[in-house]
Design a protein around this motif. Structure first.
Motif, mmCIF file in Angstrom:
data_model
loop_
_atom_site.group_PDB
_atom_site.id
_atom_site.type_symbol
_atom_site.label_atom_id
_atom_site.label_comp_id
_atom_site.label_asym_id
_atom_site.label_seq_id
_atom_site.Cartn_x
_atom_site.Cartn_y
_atom_site.Cartn_z
ATOM 1 N N HIS A 16 48.687 46.266 38.229
ATOM 2 C CA HIS A 16 50.044 46.491 37.706
ATOM 3 C C HIS A 16 49.951 46.735 36.207
ATOM 4 O O HIS A 16 49.503 45.858 35.471
ATOM 5 N N ARG A 18 52.773 48.131 34.519
ATOM 6 C CA ARG A 18 54.148 48.141 33.980
ATOM 7 C C ARG A 18 54.386 49.409 33.150
ATOM 8 O O ARG A 18 53.781 50.438 33.366
ATOM 9 N N ASN A 42 55.467 49.624 41.534
ATOM 10 C CA ASN A 42 56.698 48.809 41.592
ATOM 11 C C ASN A 42 57.337 48.624 40.218
ATOM 12 O O ASN A 42 57.581 47.512 39.766
ATOM 13 N N THR A 107 58.109 40.935 47.492
ATOM 14 C CA THR A 107 57.547 40.523 46.205
ATOM 15 C C THR A 107 58.327 41.152 45.054
ATOM 16 O O THR A 107 59.402 41.716 45.267
ATOM 17 N N THR A 108 57.777 41.066 43.844
ATOM 18 C CA THR A 108 58.404 41.593 42.635
ATOM 19 C C THR A 108 58.812 43.058 42.817
ATOM 20 O O THR A 108 57.986 43.887 43.210
ATOM 21 N N HIS A 137 51.311 45.711 51.191
ATOM 22 C CA HIS A 137 51.554 44.294 50.879
ATOM 23 C C HIS A 137 51.837 43.619 52.213
ATOM 24 O O HIS A 137 52.924 43.761 52.766
ATOM 25 N N HIS A 175 45.245 42.486 48.467
ATOM 26 C CA HIS A 175 45.200 41.063 48.081
ATOM 27 C C HIS A 175 45.270 40.106 49.267
ATOM 28 O O HIS A 175 46.202 39.315 49.381
ATOM 29 N N CYS A 219 51.682 33.433 42.435
ATOM 30 C CA CYS A 219 51.624 34.861 42.711
ATOM 31 C C CYS A 219 51.965 35.054 44.175
ATOM 32 O O CYS A 219 52.099 34.088 44.931
ATOM 33 N N ASP A 248 45.034 42.750 41.288
ATOM 34 C CA ASP A 248 46.474 42.460 41.313
ATOM 35 C C ASP A 248 46.896 41.824 39.988
ATOM 36 O O ASP A 248 47.827 41.026 39.952
ATOM 37 N N ALA A 250 48.910 41.155 37.148
ATOM 38 C CA ALA A 250 50.348 41.463 37.177
ATOM 39 C C ALA A 250 51.058 40.707 36.054
ATOM 40 O O ALA A 250 51.467 39.557 36.238
ATOM 41 N N HIS A 252 53.607 39.176 33.458
ATOM 42 C CA HIS A 252 55.014 38.846 33.175
ATOM 43 C C HIS A 252 54.979 38.065 31.869
ATOM 44 O O HIS A 252 54.053 37.268 31.661
ATOM 45 N N ALA A 264 56.421 35.942 40.156
ATOM 46 C CA ALA A 264 55.101 35.919 40.797
ATOM 47 C C ALA A 264 54.176 36.888 40.075
ATOM 48 O O ALA A 264 54.543 38.039 39.847
HETATM 49 O O1 DOR Z 1 52.152 38.143 42.422
HETATM 50 C C1 DOR Z 1 52.490 39.302 42.533
HETATM 51 N N1 DOR Z 1 52.974 39.999 41.480
HETATM 52 N N2 DOR Z 1 52.407 39.890 43.719
HETATM 53 C C2 DOR Z 1 52.889 41.112 43.944
HETATM 54 O O2 DOR Z 1 52.813 41.575 45.048
HETATM 55 C C3 DOR Z 1 53.607 41.847 42.867
HETATM 56 C C4 DOR Z 1 53.177 41.400 41.560
HETATM 57 C C5 DOR Z 1 54.072 41.876 40.426
HETATM 58 O O3 DOR Z 1 54.436 43.058 40.405
HETATM 59 O O4 DOR Z 1 54.399 41.075 39.561
#
Ligand code: DOR
Ligand code: ZN
Length: 346
Positions: A16, A18, A42, A107-108, A137, A175, A219, A248, A250, A252, A264
Motif C-alpha cells: 500500500h 497511498r 484501495n 478491510t480498509t 483479500h 496475506h 491488521c 502488506d 499499510a 496509517h 488496520a
Molecule cells: O491491515 C490491512 N490494512 N489490511 C488490509 O487488507 C488493508 C490494509 C490497508 O489498506 O490499510
C-alpha cells in the motif's frame, strides 16, 4: 555460519503506497530495497479503471526519490461494475499486472468491493482468458462468522467454488494467516499461490492482545494463534514456489492507529528485509530467503528476476527509525519485538 548473503533484488508482491503526502513520505522506505511492488488499489476513491491506474502510476513515478528505478506494478480494484473490456485493454497495454478482489467491507477502503460474486464472473472469465492474475483479500464478512475464522470460511464458501467456476483463473491469495491458507495455496501449483507478510511471520494474536491492546499490531486479516504462525513460517522457509513475499505494508498515521477505533494496517517497509533475514536465519533457512523474496513472485507473475542485487550482512543490532515522519503525520514502523542483526546494502 553464514553471515553475508547476496540475493537478487527483492520485490514486494503486496504493498500500500497511498497517495499525496503519505506516498511522498513512505515510497523511499520501499524503493530503498525493493525493485518492484504490486500496488494495492484501495485509495479513496479506489483505482477502478485503466485511466485511474495510469494516473496513479504517474503520481507514484513522480514521487520516486531521485535516481530510483523502482517499478510500480499496478492493479485494478474490482467492483460489480468493472468493465471486462477495460480490464483486457489495461492488461494488453502493460499498464496493469493484476486485479484485486475485495469482498465489500472486508478491510480498509473496501466499501466499493464485491457483494455478489456472480456479478464479477464475466471479468474473471476475461482475466482467465488473458492470463491476468486475480489477487484476493480472502476473508468473508458475514457478521456471524468469527473474525478468526474468516479466512478458512472464505476458502470453503467463496474461493474454492469460484475457482471451480473459472478453472483457468490464476489466483494469488493475499496475506494468508492460517494453516488452512497455507494448505490450500499449495494445492494448485502455477495456478494458485499466496503472499505472506513479514509481520504474520513474527506476531500471533497474543502479541496483539496480551498485556494491553497493541494497535500497531492490528491488521487484517488479524494475526491468528501461534500454530498458524508456525505454519506460515514453515511455508515461507520451505522453498515451495507457491509462497512469496507480500509485505502488506499499510501506513496509517499514528492518531488513526492509536484510536478508540483504530485502523488496520502494519507498516513494515522500512525493516522488512532485516526482519525476514532474522526469521529465516532462526529457522536455519537463509538459503530459502532468495526464493521467497526474489524468485517465486516473478516466476508466478511471468516476470524476469531482477538483475540488481541486495546484500545482507550479519553484525551488531541494526538501528532503524521508530517512526517515519510524513507530510500527513507520523507512521510507526513495525516493531518485531527482538533485535535485528542483518544490515541491508546494495
Ligand atoms: O491491515 C490491512 N490494512 N489490511 C488490509 O487488507 C488493508 C490494509 C490497508 O489498506 O490499510
Ligand atoms: Zn493489503
Amino acid at each position: 555460519m553464514t553471515d553475508i548473503l547476496t540475493i537478487p533484488r527483492p520485490d514486494d508482491w503486496h504493498l500500500h503506497l497511498r497517495d499525496g503526502a503519505m506516498l511522498q513520505g513512505i515510497l523511499p522506505e520501499t524503493s530503498r530495497h525493493f525493485a518492484r511492488a504490486i500496488i494495492m488499489p484501495n485509495l479513496v476513491p479506489p483505482v477502478v479503471t485503466a485511466a485511474d491506474a495510469a494516473a496513479y502510476r504517474d503520481r507514484i513515478l513522480a514521487a520516486r526519490p531521485k535516481g530510483s528505478g523502482f517499478e510500480p506494478l499496478m492493479t485494478l480494484y474490482l467492483t460489480e461494475d468493472t468493465d471486462p473490456d477495460d480490464v483486457r485493454a489495461a492488461h494488453a497495454s502493460g499498464l496493469v499486472t493484476a486485479a484485486k478482489l475485495y469482498p465489500a467491507g472486508a478491510t480498509t477502503n473496501s466499501a466499493s468491493g464485491v457483494r455478489n460474486f456472480d456479478k464479477v464472473l464475466p471479468v474473471l472469465e476475461a482475466m482467465a482468458d488473458i492470463g491476468m492474475p486475480m489477487c484476493v483479500h480472502g476473508e468473508v464478512t458475514d457478521a456471524d462468522i468469527d473474525i478468526f475464522d474468516r479466512e478458512a470460511v472464505f476458502i470453503d464458501r467463496v474461493l474454492d467454488p469460484l475457482r471451480r467456476r473459472v478453472p483457468d483463473l490464476r489466483v494469488v491469495m493475499e496475506h494468508i494467516t492460517t494453516r488452512d491458507g497455507v494448505d490450500y495455496a499449495a494445492s494448485a501449483p502455477g495456478k494458485l499461490a499466496a503472499t505472506i507478510t513479514t509481520h504474520h511471520l513474527i506476531i500471533n494474536r497474543n502479541h496483539l492482545l496480551v498485556g494491553g491492546v497493541k494497535p500497531h499490531y492490528y491488521c487484517l486479516p488479524v494475526a491468528k494463534r501461534e500454530d498458524h504462525r508456525l505454519a506460515l513460517v514453515a511455508a515461507a522457509t520451505s522453498g515451495n514456489p507457491s509462497y512469496f513475499l507480500g509485505t502488506d505494508s499499510a501506513p496509517h498515521i499514528d492518531p488513526l492507529k492509536e484510536n478508540a477505533c483504530g485502523c488496520a494496517g502494519v507498516f513494515s517497509a522500512t525493516n522488512t528485509m532485516a526482519c525476514l533475514a532474522e526469521v529465516f536465519d532462526a529457522e536455519g533457512a537463509l538459503d530459502k530467503l532468495e526464493g521467497f523474496a526474489s524468485r517465486h513472485g516473478p516466476k508466478f507473475y511471468g516476470l524476469p528476476v531482477n538483475e540488481a542485487t541486495l546484500t545482507l550482512t550479519k553484525g551488531d543490532p541494526v538501528t532503524y527509525p521508530d517512526k517515519i515522519i510524513t507530510g500527513d503525520g507520523p507512521v510507526t514502523v513495525f516493531d518485531p519485538g527482538f533485535p535485528l542483526h542483518w544490515h541491508v546494502s546494495d
